[in-house]
Design a protein around this motif. Structure first.
Motif, PDB file in Angstrom:
ATOM      1  N   PRO A  66      39.792  45.630  27.730  1.00 19.31           N
ATOM      2  CA  PRO A  66      39.280  46.771  26.969  1.00 19.31           C
ATOM      3  C   PRO A  66      37.955  46.416  26.301  1.00 19.31           C
ATOM      4  O   PRO A  66      37.714  45.263  25.929  1.00 19.31           O
ATOM      5  CB  PRO A  66      40.366  47.052  25.936  1.00 19.31           C
ATOM      6  CG  PRO A  66      41.401  46.010  26.085  1.00 19.31           C
ATOM      7  CD  PRO A  66      41.093  45.191  27.278  1.00 19.31           C
ATOM      8  N   SER A  68      36.674  47.405  23.298  1.00 23.43           N
ATOM      9  CA  SER A  68      36.768  47.004  21.894  1.00 23.43           C
ATOM     10  C   SER A  68      38.208  47.161  21.424  1.00 23.43           C
ATOM     11  O   SER A  68      38.848  48.164  21.701  1.00 23.43           O
ATOM     12  CB  SER A  68      35.850  47.855  21.030  1.00 23.43           C
ATOM     13  OG  SER A  68      36.255  49.208  21.099  1.00 23.43           O
ATOM     14  N   HIS A  78      44.708  53.592  17.688  1.00 17.57           N
ATOM     15  CA  HIS A  78      43.273  53.478  17.929  1.00 17.57           C
ATOM     16  C   HIS A  78      42.994  52.946  19.335  1.00 17.57           C
ATOM     17  O   HIS A  78      42.052  53.378  19.986  1.00 17.57           O
ATOM     18  CB  HIS A  78      42.639  52.554  16.879  1.00 17.57           C
ATOM     19  CG  HIS A  78      41.143  52.519  16.960  1.00 17.57           C
ATOM     20  ND1 HIS A  78      40.380  53.621  16.670  1.00 17.57           N
ATOM     21  CD2 HIS A  78      40.292  51.535  17.315  1.00 17.57           C
ATOM     22  CE1 HIS A  78      39.101  53.320  16.841  1.00 17.57           C
ATOM     23  NE2 HIS A  78      39.024  52.056  17.229  1.00 17.57           N
ATOM     24  N   ASN A  79      43.834  52.009  19.786  1.00 18.99           N
ATOM     25  CA  ASN A  79      43.659  51.445  21.121  1.00 18.99           C
ATOM     26  C   ASN A  79      43.866  52.520  22.185  1.00 18.99           C
ATOM     27  O   ASN A  79      43.118  52.593  23.144  1.00 18.99           O
ATOM     28  CB  ASN A  79      44.624  50.275  21.334  1.00 18.99           C
ATOM     29  CG  ASN A  79      44.321  49.493  22.579  1.00 18.99           C
ATOM     30  OD1 ASN A  79      43.236  49.624  23.142  1.00 18.99           O
ATOM     31  ND2 ASN A  79      45.254  48.680  23.018  1.00 18.99           N
ATOM     32  N   HIS A  81      43.407  55.635  21.808  1.00 18.63           N
ATOM     33  CA  HIS A  81      42.268  56.544  21.690  1.00 18.63           C
ATOM     34  C   HIS A  81      41.061  55.983  22.443  1.00 18.63           C
ATOM     35  O   HIS A  81      40.355  56.704  23.128  1.00 18.63           O
ATOM     36  CB  HIS A  81      41.937  56.768  20.215  1.00 18.63           C
ATOM     37  CG  HIS A  81      40.795  57.701  19.984  1.00 18.63           C
ATOM     38  ND1 HIS A  81      40.880  59.041  20.274  1.00 18.63           N
ATOM     39  CD2 HIS A  81      39.540  57.483  19.514  1.00 18.63           C
ATOM     40  CE1 HIS A  81      39.713  59.614  19.992  1.00 18.63           C
ATOM     41  NE2 HIS A  81      38.894  58.687  19.517  1.00 18.63           N
ATOM     42  N   SER A  82      40.835  54.670  22.325  1.00 18.04           N
ATOM     43  CA  SER A  82      39.699  54.070  23.017  1.00 18.04           C
ATOM     44  C   SER A  82      39.915  54.084  24.535  1.00 18.04           C
ATOM     45  O   SER A  82      38.959  54.243  25.286  1.00 18.04           O
ATOM     46  CB  SER A  82      39.445  52.655  22.519  1.00 18.04           C
ATOM     47  OG  SER A  82      40.519  51.811  22.874  1.00 18.04           O
ATOM     48  N   ASP A  85      39.028  57.513  25.619  1.00 16.77           N
ATOM     49  CA  ASP A  85      37.572  57.659  25.625  1.00 16.77           C
ATOM     50  C   ASP A  85      36.953  56.970  26.843  1.00 16.77           C
ATOM     51  O   ASP A  85      36.041  57.504  27.474  1.00 16.77           O
ATOM     52  CB  ASP A  85      36.961  57.078  24.350  1.00 16.77           C
ATOM     53  CG  ASP A  85      37.282  57.915  23.116  1.00 16.77           C
ATOM     54  OD1 ASP A  85      37.663  59.094  23.278  1.00 16.77           O
ATOM     55  OD2 ASP A  85      37.160  57.378  21.999  1.00 16.77           O
ATOM     56  N   GLN A  86      37.460  55.786  27.163  1.00 13.45           N
ATOM     57  CA  GLN A  86      36.939  55.074  28.331  1.00 13.45           C
ATOM     58  C   GLN A  86      37.188  55.881  29.600  1.00 13.45           C
ATOM     59  O   GLN A  86      36.323  55.969  30.477  1.00 13.45           O
ATOM     60  CB  GLN A  86      37.606  53.705  28.451  1.00 13.45           C
ATOM     61  CG  GLN A  86      37.169  52.714  27.401  1.00 13.45           C
ATOM     62  CD  GLN A  86      37.941  51.405  27.486  1.00 13.45           C
ATOM     63  OE1 GLN A  86      38.785  51.229  28.354  1.00 13.45           O
ATOM     64  NE2 GLN A  86      37.659  50.492  26.561  1.00 13.45           N
ATOM     65  N   GLN A  89      34.731  58.665  29.736  1.00 16.47           N
ATOM     66  CA  GLN A  89      33.395  58.151  30.063  1.00 16.47           C
ATOM     67  C   GLN A  89      33.273  57.875  31.558  1.00 16.47           C
ATOM     68  O   GLN A  89      32.257  58.196  32.178  1.00 16.47           O
ATOM     69  CB  GLN A  89      33.112  56.876  29.271  1.00 16.47           C
ATOM     70  CG  GLN A  89      32.855  57.089  27.800  1.00 16.47           C
ATOM     71  CD  GLN A  89      32.706  55.772  27.044  1.00 16.47           C
ATOM     72  OE1 GLN A  89      32.889  54.697  27.607  1.00 16.47           O
ATOM     73  NE2 GLN A  89      32.376  55.864  25.761  1.00 16.47           N
TER      74      GLN A  89
END
Length: 114
Positions: A66, A68, A78-79, A81-82, A85-86, A89
């Protein structure tokens, strides 16, 4: 050639052989054929196994880490969520590259039409 002999028996040394002797010799040939056939199948199976192992080893793809990861606090929400988002993207980058490729192809077709 003697009566009752099959062609080629005289050259093989079977002209005076009794039927029992001929059956034993024929059985030995069959056993040898069976043995060689079995060895051939085992060799082919080994080759296929080695090739399959190589193909499966080449098909493994490393998963990227990952981008971040938060050092403290709420790690799991939060993980995830990222990761979401990835994924978005990557989808957006794919759309942009596809649109760009389609536009380039359309421009080439327009130039050829003129």
């Amino acid at each position: 050639m003697r009566r009752g002999c099959i062609a080629g028996e005289a050259s093989a040394g079977l002209a005076g052989a009794r039927p029992v002797d001929m059956a034993r010799r024929a059985g030995g040939v069959n056993v040898m054929r069976f043995g060689l056939g079995l060895v051939g199948i085992l060799v082919a199976l080994a080759v296929v196994g080695v090739l399959a192992k190589k193909q499966l080893g080449a098909a493994r793809v490393a998963v990227p880490a990952p981008l971040s990861v938060p050092s403290g606090g709420e790690g799991a929400p939060h993980n995830s969520h990222s990761v979401r988002d990835q994924g978005q993207q990557v989808q957006e980058q794919f759309r942009q590259q596809l649109d760009s490729a389609l536009q380039q192809q359309q421009q080439r077709l327009d130039k050829e039409a003129q």
